[in-house]
Scaffold this motif. Structure first.
Motif, PDB file in Angstrom:
ATOM      1  N   CYS A   1      17.287 -97.471  67.104  1.00 52.63           N
ATOM      2  CA  CYS A   1      18.278 -98.157  66.283  1.00 52.63           C
ATOM      3  C   CYS A   1      17.970 -97.784  64.834  1.00 52.63           C
ATOM      4  O   CYS A   1      16.815 -97.740  64.426  1.00 52.63           O
TER       5      CYS A   1
ATOM      6  N   GLU B   1      19.841 -96.039  60.836  1.00 58.64           N
ATOM      7  CA  GLU B   1      20.922 -95.325  60.174  1.00 58.64           C
ATOM      8  C   GLU B   1      20.447 -93.947  59.732  1.00 58.64           C
ATOM      9  O   GLU B   1      19.305 -93.784  59.269  1.00 58.64           O
ATOM     10  N   LYS B   2      21.306 -92.966  59.856  1.00 61.77           N
ATOM     11  CA  LYS B   2      20.956 -91.577  59.541  1.00 61.77           C
ATOM     12  C   LYS B   2      20.569 -91.393  58.081  1.00 61.77           C
ATOM     13  O   LYS B   2      19.799 -90.480  57.737  1.00 61.77           O
TER      14      LYS B   2
ATOM     15  N   LEU C   1      19.384 -91.165  67.154  1.00 60.16           N
ATOM     16  CA  LEU C   1      19.794 -92.447  66.587  1.00 60.16           C
ATOM     17  C   LEU C   1      21.060 -92.957  67.257  1.00 60.16           C
ATOM     18  O   LEU C   1      21.973 -92.176  67.574  1.00 60.16           O
ATOM     19  N   ASP C   2      21.087 -94.251  67.450  1.00 60.54           N
ATOM     20  CA  ASP C   2      22.316 -94.912  67.883  1.00 60.54           C
ATOM     21  C   ASP C   2      23.159 -95.168  66.632  1.00 60.54           C
ATOM     22  O   ASP C   2      23.203 -96.262  66.087  1.00 60.54           O
ATOM     23  N   ASP C   3      23.802 -94.095  66.177  1.00 61.46           N
ATOM     24  CA  ASP C   3      24.581 -94.149  64.946  1.00 61.46           C
ATOM     25  C   ASP C   3      25.761 -93.200  65.096  1.00 61.46           C
ATOM     26  O   ASP C   3      25.785 -92.345  65.989  1.00 61.46           O
ATOM     27  N   THR C   4      26.736 -93.325  64.209  1.00 61.52           N
ATOM     28  CA  THR C   4      27.894 -92.433  64.246  1.00 61.52           C
ATOM     29  C   THR C   4      27.581 -91.128  63.522  1.00 61.52           C
ATOM     30  O   THR C   4      26.638 -91.039  62.728  1.00 61.52           O
TER      31      THR C   4
ATOM     32  N   GLY D   1      27.563 -93.796  68.206  1.00 54.94           N
ATOM     33  CA  GLY D   1      27.270 -95.189  67.913  1.00 54.94           C
ATOM     34  C   GLY D   1      27.453 -96.076  69.129  1.00 54.94           C
ATOM     35  O   GLY D   1      28.151 -95.736  70.079  1.00 54.94           O
ATOM     36  N   TRP D   2      26.742 -97.199  69.140  1.00 55.28           N
ATOM     37  CA  TRP D   2      26.900 -98.254  70.130  1.00 55.28           C
ATOM     38  C   TRP D   2      26.493 -97.831  71.555  1.00 55.28           C
ATOM     39  O   TRP D   2      27.015 -98.342  72.533  1.00 55.28           O
TER      40      TRP D   2
END
Length: 592
Positions: free
Chosen positions: A510, A512-513, A534-537, A545-546
């Protein structure tokens, strides 16, 4: 007297159709000592199977071969449906061809079997493996010594091969093999030699198939869409193919196509021109015309739906593909089922041959693939009947209504696409802690999802982090427990330290890039800079993400998802129950 040459090999593959070349390629890439022989002097030049389903495209991607398929194949995106109307047939609807919401590739790819085999042949050649032709087996013997059969280092199978191109007295060869894979088609010599029966039945449905390039006067508007046509003159299916080619499946009368004396389909009763005449009656008011010198291939067949009584003898000789299941081609399952048989088998053979796993692992091949084949036959009986029966209108007739037909077509999507294949619990499929990743079904394939690489913010599909390289993948979702997971994996007595060569670690954080530091992840959880995600867009904010929510994994509690070498979820471990991983791997994996 014939002189007998003798050789040894770890795996001998008999047959170089789709199942055989998938097997040969997978084993060669894994470094296994493998030979593959075929009775055909050359590979298939036209016709035969032609449809690649979404799950099989994922499998090809896992071997790095999907781009080659996409560069050659046609893609079927939409399906059209026609029913009888006042002037002939009329279109009653179009829907997406693939109705499987989790499909990474939401379409079918079509390409003739020879070109699909060529993709594997080219890949095998890079590994130093080529098909030996024309060669047929003429004798097979399996040792009856229990100790020899239980020893993966032994060569308990003797196969005598005949080299058909040789005219001299040295045309036979003895091959002693650790394992043999019979991928030698519906009339399998291996299956018959082992005494396995084909259980099932022959239907009354007779179909013709012809591959053509339609001429300019063809006026059917959905000639480049998959089309299911029901008319007062029978049924037909259109399959768009590579280039300008199409394939027609044409329903025939059994009285015209079957020899009454033998009860078998008689090819002498038809030719391509007669098949097209039957098709044009079905297509009225439209017409289908072929460019005369562009009729590639044709045949007629009667649908048989059968499954072999056994898929293996002593876990030393296996059968795969059409050798162990036959069914209608219209649902596009035959080649897909065949290749996925040996995709399932190859990694298990590799683990046993490398000394990573106990030979008992091979029992899961028949357990998983025979159950799938039985489910496939049940599906095929319903699916082929849908296309062979006239649709019911205004309460008249016995077939399905249009609404029932469309509903069934869409409901079958998960199975027909291959993305819904579900393996039952076994040594390599343990659903005990399914709740730790409640939306990622244990026994089904890893769901595709876009992640962002922590080191460089590049987007990556999670499936591409699980290539078919014979290794288990540990997808670590550490939540707030990264140090705890690292300590567990580093235990000297644990499964991971004992079998690091059989496992790969990928960590999904979890974060942010813009702010993450991938070097803060414990070293055991970042074996390479590309293995921390990463669980990010992505940078556009539109993809990814998600994944925690998609898979049903708590962002705080985390979990470890174990993905088998064939891309199927083997088990899930909550981070407060990590010792279940020792139990899971200990049930089939050998210590160093």
């Amino acid at each position: 007297m014939v002189s007998l040459n003798e050789s040894r090999v770890d795996v001998l593959v008999l047959g170089a159709g789709p199942a055989g070349v998938m097997c040969g390629n997978a084993l060669a890439r894994a470094g296994v000592n493998v030979r593959i022989v075929d009775k055909r002097a050359v590979r298939v030049a036209a016709g035969q199977a032609d449809g690649i389903q979404p799950r099989t495209i994922e499998v090809l991607q896992s071997y790095g071969l999907a781009d080659c398929l996409h560069s050659k194949a046609a893609l079927m995106v939409m399906a059209a449906f026609y029913n009888p109307g006042p002037k002939g047939i009329e279109r009653i609807g179009r829907v997406p061809d693939v109705t499987a919401p989790t499909a990474r590739y939401p379409y079918e790819a079509t390409l003739h079997q020879g070109e699909i085999e060529a993709i594997f042949l080219d890949s095998m050649k890079k590994e130093g493996l080529q098909v030996e032709r024309p060669i047929v087996p003429i004798a097979l013997q399996i040792s009856d010594d229990p100790e020899e059969l239980a020893d993966p280092r032994a060569y308990p199978v003797k196969v005598v091969l005949k080299h058909l191109a040789k005219e001299s007295g040295d045309d036979t060869e003895i091959v002693r093999a650790k394992f043999v894979v019979g991928a030698d088609g519906a009339h399998s010599w291996v299956r018959k030699t082992l005494g396995f029966s084909m259980d099932g039945e022959q239907t009354d449905f007779v179909w013709g198939v012809v591959d053509i390039v339609p001429s300019e006067v063809t006026d059917f508007p959905d000639i480049r869409n998959k089309s299911a046509i029901h008319s007062t003159n029978g049924s037909c299916m259109v399959i768009p193919r590579e280039g300008d080619k199409i394939r027609l499946y044409i329903q025939l009368s059994d009285t015209d196509a079957v020899n009454p004396q033998t009860g078998r389909v008689d090819l002498g009763r038809y030719d391509p021109e007669r098949l097209l005449k039957v098709a044009n009656k079905i297509f009225r008011p439209y017409t289908i015309h072929a460019i005369p010198d562009q009729i590639d291939w044709w045949t007629i067949y009667q649908i048989g739906q059968r499954v072999a009584s056994r898929f293996t003898a002593h876990e030393r000789v296996f059968i795969a593909g059409d050798a162990c299941h036959t069914h209608s081609p219209k649902a596009g399952q035959g080649m897909n089922a065949s290749m996925n048989d040996t995709h399932n088998l190859a990694w298990k053979l590799t683990h046993v041959l490398r000394g990573w796993a106990d030979i008992s692992l091979l029992k899961t091949y028949e357990f998983e693939r025979r159950k799938y084949a039985q489910d496939l036959i049940a599906f095929d009986k319903e699916f082929s009947a849908l296309f062979s029966e006239k649709l019911r209108e205004d309460g008249e007739g016995h077939g399905p209504t249009y609404e029932e037909f469309i509903g069934a077509f869409q409901n079958y999507g998960n199975f027909s696409s291959g993305v819904g294949v579900h393996y039952s619990p076994s040594a390599v499929t343990d659903p005990l802690y399914q709740a730790a990743a409640e939306n990622l079904i244990i026994g089904q394939r890893l769901l595709p999802h876009v992640l962002v690489r922590a080191a460089d913010a590049r987007e990556v599909n999670i499936q591409d982090l699980a290539p078919s390289d014979s290794r288990f993948k540990l997808f670590v979702f550490p939540g707030v427990h990264a140090d705890k997971v690292a300590s567990f994996l580093e235990r000297p007595e644990g499964f991971f330290n004992r079998r690091r060569d059989a496992c790969s670690v990928i960590t999904i954080m979890c974060g942010e890039k813009a702010t993450v530091n991938h070097l803060a992840v414990p070293p055991v959880l970042r074996p390479h800079w590309t293995k921390v995600l990463l669980d990010d867009t992505d940078i556009t904010g539109t993809r990814g993400g998600w994944i925690h929510e998609r898979y049903g994994i708590s962002r705080m509690a985390g979990a470890i998802v174990v993905v088998r070498p064939d891309g199927y979820v083997g088990t899930v471990a909550p981070l407060d129950k990590l010792t279940v991983l020792d139990d899971y791997f200990g049930s089939f994996m050998l210590s160093t």
